[in-house]
Scaffold this motif. Sequence first.
Motif, PDB file in Angstrom:
ATOM      1  N   LEU A 164      26.592  32.307  36.018  1.00  6.22           N
ATOM      2  CA  LEU A 164      27.162  33.648  36.132  1.00  6.22           C
ATOM      3  C   LEU A 164      26.366  34.746  35.409  1.00  6.22           C
ATOM      4  O   LEU A 164      26.244  35.866  35.950  1.00  6.22           O
ATOM      5  CB  LEU A 164      28.613  33.630  35.647  1.00  6.22           C
ATOM      6  CG  LEU A 164      29.421  34.912  35.861  1.00  6.22           C
ATOM      7  CD1 LEU A 164      29.461  35.312  37.323  1.00  6.22           C
ATOM      8  CD2 LEU A 164      30.848  34.735  35.322  1.00  6.22           C
ATOM      9  N   PRO A 165      25.815  34.515  34.223  1.00  2.00           N
ATOM     10  CA  PRO A 165      25.071  35.596  33.560  1.00  2.00           C
ATOM     11  C   PRO A 165      23.935  36.166  34.411  1.00  2.00           C
ATOM     12  O   PRO A 165      23.741  37.387  34.452  1.00  2.00           O
ATOM     13  CB  PRO A 165      24.523  34.915  32.293  1.00  2.00           C
ATOM     14  CG  PRO A 165      25.515  33.847  31.998  1.00  2.00           C
ATOM     15  CD  PRO A 165      25.940  33.323  33.347  1.00  2.00           C
ATOM     16  N   VAL A 168      25.451  38.330  37.160  1.00  2.00           N
ATOM     17  CA  VAL A 168      25.895  39.621  36.638  1.00  2.00           C
ATOM     18  C   VAL A 168      24.703  40.549  36.411  1.00  2.00           C
ATOM     19  O   VAL A 168      24.748  41.740  36.733  1.00  2.00           O
ATOM     20  CB  VAL A 168      26.692  39.419  35.332  1.00  2.00           C
ATOM     21  CG1 VAL A 168      26.971  40.756  34.654  1.00  2.00           C
ATOM     22  CG2 VAL A 168      27.997  38.686  35.610  1.00  2.00           C
ATOM     23  N   LYS A 169      23.626  40.001  35.888  1.00  2.00           N
ATOM     24  CA  LYS A 169      22.420  40.786  35.639  1.00  2.00           C
ATOM     25  C   LYS A 169      21.840  41.341  36.932  1.00  2.00           C
ATOM     26  O   LYS A 169      21.394  42.502  36.984  1.00  2.00           O
ATOM     27  CB  LYS A 169      21.378  39.914  34.930  1.00  2.00           C
ATOM     28  CG  LYS A 169      20.113  40.654  34.542  1.00  2.00           C
ATOM     29  CD  LYS A 169      19.156  39.723  33.804  1.00  2.00           C
ATOM     30  CE  LYS A 169      17.881  40.474  33.410  1.00  2.00           C
ATOM     31  NZ  LYS A 169      16.935  39.567  32.675  1.00  2.00           N
ATOM     32  N   LYS A 171      23.620  41.755  39.695  1.00  2.00           N
ATOM     33  CA  LYS A 171      24.694  42.443  40.419  1.00  2.00           C
ATOM     34  C   LYS A 171      24.942  41.843  41.802  1.00  2.00           C
ATOM     35  O   LYS A 171      25.301  42.542  42.747  1.00  2.00           O
ATOM     36  CB  LYS A 171      24.398  43.943  40.560  1.00  2.00           C
ATOM     37  CG  LYS A 171      24.284  44.679  39.238  1.00  2.00           C
ATOM     38  CD  LYS A 171      25.626  44.727  38.520  1.00  2.00           C
ATOM     39  CE  LYS A 171      25.539  45.512  37.222  1.00  2.00           C
ATOM     40  NZ  LYS A 171      26.821  45.540  36.475  1.00  2.00           N
ATOM     41  N   GLU A 210      38.016  39.535  37.611  1.00  2.00           N
ATOM     42  CA  GLU A 210      37.224  39.955  36.469  1.00  2.00           C
ATOM     43  C   GLU A 210      35.838  40.458  36.874  1.00  2.00           C
ATOM     44  O   GLU A 210      35.315  41.402  36.274  1.00  2.00           O
ATOM     45  CB  GLU A 210      37.057  38.793  35.481  1.00  2.00           C
ATOM     46  CG  GLU A 210      38.325  38.409  34.729  1.00  2.00           C
ATOM     47  CD  GLU A 210      38.083  37.285  33.724  1.00  2.00           C
ATOM     48  OE1 GLU A 210      36.912  37.034  33.388  1.00  2.00           O
ATOM     49  OE2 GLU A 210      39.066  36.659  33.287  1.00  2.00           O
ATOM     50  N   TYR A 211      35.240  39.829  37.888  1.00  2.00           N
ATOM     51  CA  TYR A 211      33.828  40.089  38.170  1.00  2.00           C
ATOM     52  C   TYR A 211      33.541  40.712  39.536  1.00  2.00           C
ATOM     53  O   TYR A 211      32.378  40.896  39.887  1.00  2.00           O
ATOM     54  CB  TYR A 211      33.014  38.790  38.004  1.00  2.00           C
ATOM     55  CG  TYR A 211      32.828  38.441  36.552  1.00  2.00           C
ATOM     56  CD1 TYR A 211      31.811  39.023  35.806  1.00  2.00           C
ATOM     57  CD2 TYR A 211      33.707  37.566  35.909  1.00  2.00           C
ATOM     58  CE1 TYR A 211      31.651  38.725  34.465  1.00  2.00           C
ATOM     59  CE2 TYR A 211      33.564  37.269  34.567  1.00  2.00           C
ATOM     60  CZ  TYR A 211      32.538  37.849  33.841  1.00  2.00           C
ATOM     61  OH  TYR A 211      32.385  37.569  32.499  1.00  2.00           O
ATOM     62  N   GLU A 212      34.556  41.074  40.297  1.00  2.00           N
ATOM     63  CA  GLU A 212      34.294  41.693  41.589  1.00  2.00           C
ATOM     64  C   GLU A 212      33.570  43.032  41.428  1.00  2.00           C
ATOM     65  O   GLU A 212      32.751  43.411  42.277  1.00  2.00           O
ATOM     66  CB  GLU A 212      35.584  41.864  42.389  1.00  2.00           C
ATOM     67  CG  GLU A 212      36.603  42.804  41.784  1.00  2.00           C
ATOM     68  CD  GLU A 212      37.854  42.928  42.642  1.00  2.00           C
ATOM     69  OE1 GLU A 212      37.851  42.424  43.783  1.00  2.00           O
ATOM     70  OE2 GLU A 212      38.847  43.523  42.164  1.00  2.00           O
ATOM     71  N   SER A 213      33.838  43.742  40.333  1.00  2.00           N
ATOM     72  CA  SER A 213      33.170  45.026  40.108  1.00  2.00           C
ATOM     73  C   SER A 213      31.695  44.850  39.778  1.00  2.00           C
ATOM     74  O   SER A 213      30.919  45.817  39.822  1.00  2.00           O
ATOM     75  CB  SER A 213      33.861  45.792  38.970  1.00  2.00           C
ATOM     76  OG  SER A 213      33.762  45.074  37.745  1.00  2.00           O
ATOM     77  N   GLU A 214      31.299  43.618  39.450  1.00  2.00           N
ATOM     78  CA  GLU A 214      29.897  43.316  39.146  1.00  2.00           C
ATOM     79  C   GLU A 214      29.126  42.850  40.384  1.00  2.00           C
ATOM     80  O   GLU A 214      27.965  42.440  40.279  1.00  2.00           O
ATOM     81  CB  GLU A 214      29.824  42.212  38.072  1.00  2.00           C
ATOM     82  CG  GLU A 214      30.586  42.512  36.801  1.00  2.00           C
ATOM     83  CD  GLU A 214      29.854  43.496  35.906  1.00  2.00           C
ATOM     84  OE1 GLU A 214      28.670  43.778  36.168  1.00  2.00           O
ATOM     85  OE2 GLU A 214      30.480  43.985  34.948  1.00  2.00           O
ATOM     86  N   ILE A 216      30.089  40.260  42.281  1.00  2.00           N
ATOM     87  CA  ILE A 216      30.191  38.804  42.379  1.00  2.00           C
ATOM     88  C   ILE A 216      31.407  38.442  43.237  1.00  2.00           C
ATOM     89  O   ILE A 216      32.512  38.924  42.995  1.00  2.00           O
ATOM     90  CB  ILE A 216      30.354  38.142  40.990  1.00  2.00           C
ATOM     91  CG1 ILE A 216      29.358  38.728  39.985  1.00  2.00           C
ATOM     92  CG2 ILE A 216      30.200  36.630  41.107  1.00  2.00           C
ATOM     93  CD1 ILE A 216      27.917  38.567  40.354  1.00  2.00           C
TER      94      ILE A 216
END
Length: 304
Positions: A164-165, A168-169, A171, A210-214, A216
């Motif tokens: 995941l990191p 996220v990096k 996007k 949590e991570y849809e805005s990123e 993912i």
Amino acid sequence: MVFQWIGIATITYLVIKLVYYLAQGAYLYFFRTYPDFNKYGKWSVITGATDGIGKETAFQLASRGQNIALISRNTERLKNVAKAIESNHNVQTKCLTMDFSGDEEIYDKIADFLQGLDIGTLINNVGTDQEIGRFLEQSNLSLIIRNLVRVNIMPVLKMTQIVLPGMVKRKRGLILNLSAFTILHPIGKYAIMNATKSFVDLFSRALSYEYESEGITIQSCLPGAVGTKAAQHVGDIEKMTSPKEYCTSWLATVDKTRRTHGHWQHAVESWVWVKIPTGLVQKLANYFYFEPGVKATQDSEKKK
């Protein structure tokens, strides 16, 4: 007149609700459109990749141009799957032999194995199913607890922590986690197994928010019985949805929903499943699954 209008309003509401669910089901399972998996990244990582859903997903993603990183415990099968993928599709493969029932240190090796890859898709498919019996009456209970937690829960957490990191990096990224539709009812004699699969589902859906805005995409998949070796104890695998048909349908639901059953037949089965009273579900499980399984084990022991 008042009751007449209430009746009309109620029927109208139910019809609209039915039409909505049918349209939603058709959109998910019959109008099959696939995302460009390469938009997430060049590599797909698949655990439990040497048989059934994992293996078929690897082939289907490879056919769409994805390089495939395969992680499973059988070295020979891994090599055979990787060779077949490279022979049929112009992509790269990487293999890592790993037993997920091992200690947490195995994830350091997995992190090293995946280092430097542009991982766009992670499929947490590995799992085990070995519990039949009341909690305290099972032999080797401590071993069963350890294996179910280590194989059904830890890979989802740790593989996500590894991958995941980078997503996220960049996007962008896709994580698909395999649960099971049996979690829709509590089932005695299957408590630990169902609980571990429930964790996968709830964790996936919460993480999605949590991570849809990123950028993912995270999806929980709740299949029923698919015609694999792992489902032989449930019934005739020839009558079940084949891994190829299931994965063809399932991958078409990506980007459309946070939670899917993967195939229309499994969606219908789950709808029926949740309508059955829990007490009746337990009786059906005892009759079709637990008692035949126990009897088969006893017969096997007698032959020895």
